[in-house]
Motif scaffolding. Structure first.
Motif, mmCIF file in Angstrom:
data_model
loop_
_atom_site.group_PDB
_atom_site.id
_atom_site.type_symbol
_atom_site.label_atom_id
_atom_site.label_comp_id
_atom_site.label_asym_id
_atom_site.label_seq_id
_atom_site.Cartn_x
_atom_site.Cartn_y
_atom_site.Cartn_z
ATOM 1 N N ILE A 101 3.189 -20.398 -39.905
ATOM 2 C CA ILE A 101 2.372 -19.255 -39.488
ATOM 3 C C ILE A 101 3.046 -18.503 -38.344
ATOM 4 O O ILE A 101 3.118 -17.258 -38.340
ATOM 5 C CB ILE A 101 0.967 -19.730 -39.083
ATOM 6 C CG1 ILE A 101 0.204 -20.250 -40.320
ATOM 7 C CG2 ILE A 101 0.184 -18.616 -38.406
ATOM 8 C CD1 ILE A 101 -1.106 -20.918 -39.992
ATOM 9 N N LEU A 102 3.562 -19.255 -37.351
ATOM 10 C CA LEU A 102 4.241 -18.610 -36.222
ATOM 11 C C LEU A 102 5.498 -17.870 -36.683
ATOM 12 O O LEU A 102 5.812 -16.780 -36.185
ATOM 13 C CB LEU A 102 4.618 -19.664 -35.171
ATOM 14 C CG LEU A 102 3.440 -20.302 -34.414
ATOM 15 C CD1 LEU A 102 3.936 -21.422 -33.513
ATOM 16 C CD2 LEU A 102 2.713 -19.247 -33.582
ATOM 17 N N TYR A 103 6.199 -18.433 -37.655
ATOM 18 C CA TYR A 103 7.418 -17.790 -38.171
ATOM 19 C C TYR A 103 7.088 -16.479 -38.876
ATOM 20 O O TYR A 103 7.753 -15.459 -38.660
ATOM 21 C CB TYR A 103 8.148 -18.733 -39.127
ATOM 22 C CG TYR A 103 9.389 -18.149 -39.718
ATOM 23 C CD1 TYR A 103 10.514 -17.907 -38.934
ATOM 24 C CD2 TYR A 103 9.451 -17.826 -41.085
ATOM 25 C CE1 TYR A 103 11.664 -17.357 -39.488
ATOM 26 C CE2 TYR A 103 10.593 -17.282 -41.645
ATOM 27 C CZ TYR A 103 11.703 -17.036 -40.838
ATOM 28 O OH TYR A 103 12.837 -16.492 -41.376
ATOM 29 N N PHE A 104 6.027 -16.475 -39.677
ATOM 30 C CA PHE A 104 5.629 -15.241 -40.380
ATOM 31 C C PHE A 104 5.129 -14.189 -39.397
ATOM 32 O O PHE A 104 5.361 -12.986 -39.579
ATOM 33 C CB PHE A 104 4.568 -15.555 -41.429
ATOM 34 C CG PHE A 104 5.121 -16.166 -42.690
ATOM 35 C CD1 PHE A 104 6.045 -15.479 -43.457
ATOM 36 C CD2 PHE A 104 4.731 -17.440 -43.080
ATOM 37 C CE1 PHE A 104 6.562 -16.048 -44.618
ATOM 38 C CE2 PHE A 104 5.247 -18.013 -44.234
ATOM 39 C CZ PHE A 104 6.169 -17.324 -45.006
ATOM 40 N N ILE A 105 4.451 -14.621 -38.338
ATOM 41 C CA ILE A 105 4.024 -13.673 -37.301
ATOM 42 C C ILE A 105 5.243 -13.056 -36.626
ATOM 43 O O ILE A 105 5.284 -11.840 -36.347
ATOM 44 C CB ILE A 105 3.122 -14.381 -36.267
ATOM 45 C CG1 ILE A 105 1.788 -14.780 -36.917
ATOM 46 C CG2 ILE A 105 2.885 -13.492 -35.055
ATOM 47 C CD1 ILE A 105 0.878 -15.585 -36.002
ATOM 48 N N TYR A 106 6.264 -13.879 -36.367
ATOM 49 C CA TYR A 106 7.501 -13.377 -35.751
ATOM 50 C C TYR A 106 8.178 -12.347 -36.659
ATOM 51 O O TYR A 106 8.619 -11.282 -36.198
ATOM 52 C CB TYR A 106 8.441 -14.548 -35.467
ATOM 53 C CG TYR A 106 9.822 -14.134 -35.047
ATOM 54 C CD1 TYR A 106 10.078 -13.671 -33.760
ATOM 55 C CD2 TYR A 106 10.890 -14.190 -35.958
ATOM 56 C CE1 TYR A 106 11.353 -13.278 -33.380
ATOM 57 C CE2 TYR A 106 12.166 -13.801 -35.585
ATOM 58 C CZ TYR A 106 12.395 -13.347 -34.300
ATOM 59 O OH TYR A 106 13.637 -12.953 -33.931
ATOM 60 N N LEU A 107 8.280 -12.676 -37.968
ATOM 61 C CA LEU A 107 8.902 -11.738 -38.899
ATOM 62 C C LEU A 107 8.119 -10.431 -38.966
ATOM 63 O O LEU A 107 8.716 -9.338 -39.021
ATOM 64 C CB LEU A 107 8.985 -12.378 -40.298
ATOM 65 C CG LEU A 107 9.963 -13.556 -40.452
ATOM 66 C CD1 LEU A 107 9.900 -14.071 -41.875
ATOM 67 C CD2 LEU A 107 11.378 -13.140 -40.089
ATOM 68 N N TRP A 108 6.784 -10.537 -38.966
ATOM 69 C CA TRP A 108 5.947 -9.317 -39.022
ATOM 70 C C TRP A 108 6.154 -8.460 -37.783
ATOM 71 O O TRP A 108 6.265 -7.230 -37.852
ATOM 72 C CB TRP A 108 4.501 -9.726 -39.166
ATOM 73 C CG TRP A 108 3.568 -8.540 -39.147
ATOM 74 C CD1 TRP A 108 3.237 -7.722 -40.168
ATOM 75 C CD2 TRP A 108 2.872 -8.039 -37.997
ATOM 76 N NE1 TRP A 108 2.371 -6.741 -39.771
ATOM 77 C CE2 TRP A 108 2.130 -6.901 -38.427
ATOM 78 C CE3 TRP A 108 2.801 -8.432 -36.666
ATOM 79 C CZ2 TRP A 108 1.333 -6.184 -37.560
ATOM 80 C CZ3 TRP A 108 2.002 -7.696 -35.795
ATOM 81 C CH2 TRP A 108 1.285 -6.595 -36.252
ATOM 82 N N ALA A 109 6.274 -9.125 -36.614
ATOM 83 C CA ALA A 109 6.459 -8.373 -35.364
ATOM 84 C C ALA A 109 7.831 -7.699 -35.355
ATOM 85 O O ALA A 109 7.954 -6.551 -34.867
ATOM 86 C CB ALA A 109 6.330 -9.332 -34.173
ATOM 87 N N GLN A 110 8.835 -8.393 -35.891
ATOM 88 C CA GLN A 110 10.169 -7.795 -35.932
ATOM 89 C C GLN A 110 10.193 -6.567 -36.856
ATOM 90 O O GLN A 110 10.803 -5.547 -36.524
ATOM 91 C CB GLN A 110 11.191 -8.832 -36.414
ATOM 92 C CG GLN A 110 11.453 -9.955 -35.421
ATOM 93 C CD GLN A 110 12.129 -9.442 -34.165
ATOM 94 O OE1 GLN A 110 13.049 -8.628 -34.210
ATOM 95 N NE2 GLN A 110 11.649 -9.903 -33.019
ATOM 96 N N SER A 111 9.547 -6.676 -38.007
ATOM 97 C CA SER A 111 9.545 -5.550 -38.944
ATOM 98 C C SER A 111 8.742 -4.382 -38.411
ATOM 99 O O SER A 111 9.060 -3.219 -38.717
ATOM 100 C CB SER A 111 8.972 -6.008 -40.297
ATOM 101 O OG SER A 111 7.616 -6.417 -40.147
ATOM 102 N N ALA A 112 7.730 -4.659 -37.613
ATOM 103 C CA ALA A 112 6.899 -3.569 -37.065
ATOM 104 C C ALA A 112 7.644 -2.764 -36.018
ATOM 105 O O ALA A 112 7.313 -1.612 -35.731
ATOM 106 C CB ALA A 112 5.632 -4.155 -36.452
ATOM 107 N N ASN A 113 8.718 -3.371 -35.419
ATOM 108 C CA ASN A 113 9.480 -2.670 -34.383
ATOM 109 C C ASN A 113 10.505 -1.699 -34.968
ATOM 110 O O ASN A 113 11.107 -0.900 -34.246
ATOM 111 C CB ASN A 113 10.206 -3.685 -33.482
ATOM 112 C CG ASN A 113 9.222 -4.478 -32.626
ATOM 113 O OD1 ASN A 113 8.166 -3.965 -32.278
ATOM 114 N ND2 ASN A 113 9.602 -5.697 -32.283
ATOM 115 N N PHE A 114 10.748 -1.801 -36.281
ATOM 116 C CA PHE A 114 11.733 -0.907 -36.912
ATOM 117 C C PHE A 114 11.064 0.294 -37.579
ATOM 118 O O PHE A 114 9.918 0.235 -37.957
ATOM 119 C CB PHE A 114 12.568 -1.682 -37.942
ATOM 120 C CG PHE A 114 13.528 -2.655 -37.299
ATOM 121 C CD1 PHE A 114 14.715 -2.206 -36.750
ATOM 122 C CD2 PHE A 114 13.214 -4.002 -37.239
ATOM 123 C CE1 PHE A 114 15.598 -3.110 -36.162
ATOM 124 C CE2 PHE A 114 14.111 -4.890 -36.654
ATOM 125 C CZ PHE A 114 15.284 -4.444 -36.111
#
Length: 365
Positions: free
Chosen positions: A352-365
């Motif tokens: 869950i934490l990994y998917f949250i991290y990926l979502w946050a990274q994609s939202a910054n682009f």
């Protein structure tokens, strides 16, 4: 080494006037009742309202302050029903005759030990305690299903355990350092946080009411903490009738050591309160290096007997102990843990934490 055995008198051993069996305190009705014929008797109350509950006692004026050890001294109890002689530990104040089953409440005070001055009676029956245990064990996330389905508590033992409560007016003087954060921007537009440090000093006062301390060394303290709190204001002035039909013991942690434990509790609360005070008064973001000294004035205490149901269950040849608060029904104890369930929970949390991290990274682009 020879252990001294002393003869002790019975302070209370009431018989049922209808059938002659021993009466016992009934948590459902708050009366003395006979488990065989149903006879009930009301426990008489003091006429003066202030004598119906445990009174605060002067801590400094008390002379008997030391600890006591289980097993070092014994006493002989002669049963008033069958005349059998039974050897008990000196610190037991209530038990059942192993020969005829009569409920014996022994003398509540010796020359060296204090007598309890208050008791919170059982409000929860052993049946209710068992129902609460079943709900508790089913709610253990990491406990194996097989353990939940097979866990059947052994017969409950109702015990009145000794506790101290302490009241104290405290006055503390303190010094501390505190920091205020500010954001700094460099010539390239990058920001960073810097902290400006200051020193402060002051005073803090607080009145502590009924700081609760266990006065026994015989039981797992971590489990005892899990079943708190008790409603200490719902106490009654001690009468031997209230402990009839239950086990009960005197304190083994004396008054001085009890107050040391209470003082540590108060110390931690005072430190937290001082930090909050500095944050509020100084607008601090960080508080560190808090040093303070505290004086205690007008210290009073009560010696209470509190009701606890004790039992255990077995799973894979291992015994797991638990307790139920006899006043509130709250359960605390030990339960088996499945390594597989813990591993699955850790993996799910990591995913869950990994998917949250990926979502946050994609939202910054």
């Amino acid at each position: 080494m020879t252990t001294e055995v002393q003869q002790a008198k019975l302070d209370f051993d009431a018989d049922c006037p209808s059938c002659g069996a021993s009466v016992e305190f009934n948590p459902k009705t708050g009366t003395l009742s006979c488990p065989y014929c149903g006879y009930e008797a009301i426990i008489p109350q003091a006429e003066e309202e202030e004598n119906r509950v445990a009174q605060e006692l002067d801590f400094e004026a008390e002379e008997n302050r030391r600890n006591f050890d289980w097993g070092t001294e014994k006493k002989i109890i002669i049963c008033g029903e069958c005349a059998a002689e039974t050897v008990y530990d000196e610190l037991q104040i209530a038990d059942t005759c192993p020969y005829c089953g009569s409920h014996q409440v022994m003398e509540a005070e010796t020359q060296e030990t204090l007598a309890p001055n208050g008791v919170c009676t059982f409000e929860v029956t052993d049946r209710q305690a068992g129902e609460n245990f079943q709900r508790w064990i089913k709610g253990r996330i990491f406990t194996p299903r097989a353990a939940k389905e097979s866990a059947k508590p052994d017969s409950f033992t109702g015990v009145y355990l000794p506790y101290w409560t302490f009241d104290s007016h405290t006055f503390s003087s303190y010094t501390a350092s505190y920091g205020k954060n500010r954001v700094v921007c460099d010539s390239e537009g990058n920001t960073r946080t810097e902290t400006d440090w200051y020193t402060t000093s002051g005073y803090y006062q607080e009145f502590f009411d009924d700081i609760l301390v266990s006065a026994t060394k015989r039981y797992d303290y971590s489990i005892m903490q899990k079943i708190e709190p008790f409603y200490l204001t719902d106490n009654k002035a001690y009468k031997p009738e209230y402990v009839s039909g239950f086990l009960a013991e005197r304190y083994s942690i004396g008054l001085d050591d009890g107050f040391d434990l209470a003082s540590n509790n108060m110390h931690n609360q005072i430190e937290s309160a001082i930090e909050s005070k500095i944050r509020w008064e100084c607008g601090a973001d960080i508080v560190s290096s808090v040093r303070f000294s505290t004086t205690h004035d007008h210290v009073t205490y009560k010696y209470l007997m509190l009701p606890i149901w004790i039992s255990s269950f077995k799973y894979k040849d291992k015994v797991f102990q638990f307790m139920v608060n006899g006043q509130t029904g709250k359960v605390g104890g030990q339960a088996p843990i499945s390594p597989l369930r813990v591993t699955i929970a850790v993996l799910l949390s990591s995913a869950i934490l990994y998917f949250i991290y990926l979502w946050a990274q994609s939202a910054n682009f």
